[in-house]
Motif scaffolding. Sequence first.
Motif, short mmCIF file in Angstrom:
data_model
loop_
_atom_site.label_atom_id
_atom_site.label_comp_id
_atom_site.label_asym_id
_atom_site.label_seq_id
_atom_site.Cartn_x
_atom_site.Cartn_y
_atom_site.Cartn_z
N ALA A 93 0.81 -1.22 0.00
CA ALA A 93 0.00 0.00 0.00
C ALA A 93 0.84 1.28 0.00
N SER A 94 2.00 1.25 0.63
CA SER A 94 2.83 2.46 0.75
C SER A 94 4.03 2.46 -0.19
N LEU A 95 4.04 1.57 -1.17
CA LEU A 95 5.25 1.38 -1.98
C LEU A 95 5.09 1.82 -3.44
N ALA A 96 4.15 2.70 -3.71
CA ALA A 96 3.95 3.18 -5.09
C ALA A 96 5.26 3.74 -5.65
N GLY A 97 5.62 3.28 -6.86
CA GLY A 97 6.82 3.77 -7.52
C GLY A 97 8.10 3.07 -7.10
N THR A 98 8.00 2.10 -6.19
CA THR A 98 9.18 1.38 -5.70
C THR A 98 9.37 0.08 -6.47
N THR A 99 10.57 -0.17 -6.95
CA THR A 99 10.88 -1.42 -7.65
C THR A 99 11.31 -2.47 -6.62
N ILE A 100 10.65 -3.62 -6.64
CA ILE A 100 10.98 -4.71 -5.72
C ILE A 100 11.43 -5.91 -6.55
N ASP A 101 12.64 -6.39 -6.27
CA ASP A 101 13.15 -7.57 -6.97
C ASP A 101 12.77 -8.87 -6.26
N PHE A 102 12.62 -8.81 -4.94
CA PHE A 102 12.43 -10.03 -4.17
C PHE A 102 11.56 -9.73 -2.95
N GLN A 109 -1.63 -12.07 2.81
CA GLN A 109 -1.14 -10.81 2.26
C GLN A 109 -1.35 -10.75 0.75
N VAL A 110 -1.08 -11.86 0.08
CA VAL A 110 -1.24 -11.91 -1.37
C VAL A 110 -2.71 -11.76 -1.76
N VAL A 111 -3.59 -12.48 -1.07
CA VAL A 111 -5.02 -12.41 -1.37
C VAL A 111 -5.53 -10.99 -1.18
N SER A 112 -5.15 -10.35 -0.10
CA SER A 112 -5.61 -8.98 0.17
C SER A 112 -5.07 -8.01 -0.87
N THR A 113 -3.82 -8.17 -1.25
CA THR A 113 -3.19 -7.28 -2.23
C THR A 113 -3.86 -7.40 -3.59
N LEU A 123 2.37 -5.88 -7.21
CA LEU A 123 2.68 -7.28 -6.89
C LEU A 123 3.17 -7.99 -8.14
N MET A 124 2.52 -7.75 -9.27
CA MET A 124 2.91 -8.38 -10.53
C MET A 124 4.30 -7.97 -10.98
N ALA A 125 4.74 -6.80 -10.54
CA ALA A 125 6.05 -6.29 -10.97
C ALA A 125 7.21 -6.86 -10.17
N ILE A 126 6.92 -7.53 -9.05
CA ILE A 126 8.00 -8.13 -8.25
C ILE A 126 8.66 -9.24 -9.05
N ARG A 127 10.00 -9.20 -9.14
CA ARG A 127 10.71 -10.15 -10.00
C ARG A 127 10.66 -11.58 -9.44
N HIS A 128 10.80 -11.71 -8.14
CA HIS A 128 10.68 -13.02 -7.50
C HIS A 128 9.82 -12.86 -6.26
N ALA A 141 -4.03 -19.82 -6.66
CA ALA A 141 -3.09 -20.26 -7.69
C ALA A 141 -3.56 -19.80 -9.08
N ALA A 142 -4.86 -19.86 -9.33
CA ALA A 142 -5.39 -19.43 -10.62
C ALA A 142 -5.18 -17.94 -10.85
N GLN A 143 -5.28 -17.15 -9.79
CA GLN A 143 -5.08 -15.70 -9.91
C GLN A 143 -3.62 -15.34 -10.18
N LEU A 144 -2.73 -16.22 -9.80
CA LEU A 144 -1.30 -15.95 -9.96
C LEU A 144 -0.72 -16.56 -11.24
N ALA A 145 -1.48 -17.43 -11.89
CA ALA A 145 -0.96 -18.24 -12.99
C ALA A 145 -0.42 -17.42 -14.15
N ASP A 146 -1.00 -16.23 -14.40
CA ASP A 146 -0.57 -15.44 -15.56
C ASP A 146 0.35 -14.28 -15.17
N PHE A 147 0.87 -14.27 -13.95
CA PHE A 147 1.80 -13.22 -13.56
C PHE A 147 3.04 -13.27 -14.45
N PRO A 148 3.57 -12.11 -14.86
CA PRO A 148 4.69 -12.09 -15.79
C PRO A 148 6.03 -12.48 -15.18
N ASN A 149 6.17 -12.32 -13.86
CA ASN A 149 7.42 -12.66 -13.19
C ASN A 149 7.25 -13.90 -12.32
#
Length: 332
Positions: A93-102, A109-113, A123-128, A141-149
């Motif tokens: 919620a407080s991380l707009a514009g922040t790049t997260i690799d891991f 937490q994932v469900v709420s996000t 969340l989709m932009a996190i590399r790992h 699992a179905a909601q995460l299946a098409d994540f790009p990273n």
Amino acid sequence: MDVQQFIDCWNSDSSTLTVHTSGSTGKPRPMEVEKSRMRASAITTCRFLGLKKGDTALLCMPLEYIAGQMMVVRSIVGELNLISVESSSHPMASLAGTTIDFAAMVPLQVVSTLQVESERKMLMAIRHLIIGGGAIDSMLAAQLADFPNAVWSTYGMTETLSHIALRRLNGPERSEWYTPFGGAELSLTEEGCLMIDAPAICSERLVTNDIAELKDGRFRIIGRRDNVVCSGGLKIQIEEFEQLLKPHIPQPFMLTKAPHHALGQQLVMLCEGETDVAGLDTLCRSLLPRHYHPQAIFSVEKLPLTATGKPARAAAEEMAKLLCVEKISSTL
């Protein structure tokens, strides 16, 4: 404890640190673990994921438990840039514009996000993204299946200093089977429970309560031995039936067990909030095999969860036992 306090403990002369189990199957308990083994675990994860110096890591879990502590250790060992936010159900919620690799999160937490579009995009932009501390159901699992990273489910516990195996949840590599890290040898007990030999992380062979299947050096988890309900000669695996019911029940619920005068044990469903007990009973009978549906369904204000958001199974069992006693007493 905050990050700096943990780092001070890490840099102290002591060769060990005190960590606490999560309490998912009993009361949380303290454990003394060797820093050298925590360092070995951190190095293995960083290498497996290809993390490099300067990558950004997100700490969004409590530092009282091994998952949060290991995120700091990985950052120290891998020379990662650690960003810390308060542990909450909306860590992005407080991380707009922040790049997260891991980042490491629990399923809650994932469900709420995922429910907030701006947070979902971050969340989709996190590399790992690694997810642990609880079961990942088919809907998540179905909601995460098409994540790009890369999105990973972890397998581990406090005794293994966080995870010793990962499985992909998205992309062509997604699988129900966990790939153990190098150096971890797996086998099964006579009861089918997973045994782990990982000398760099655990000083002794670890016999788990997880019923597992091994295949070609990988494994998948069927359920926990202590989450089996023995009812009238039938063995009911709690997690298996929770997975079957979750797509059909919108409100939070848990399956647990309680004593039964004739069956030995009975399967009990606890549902959070107002509950249509008759409707749920009909639904369970239509979805589950004969004799495998809950013998009792109760509405509770809040489901018992651990501090890390996992089902508190021992507390749920105690709650179910008391509710069943009250139900019997009210009919006398």
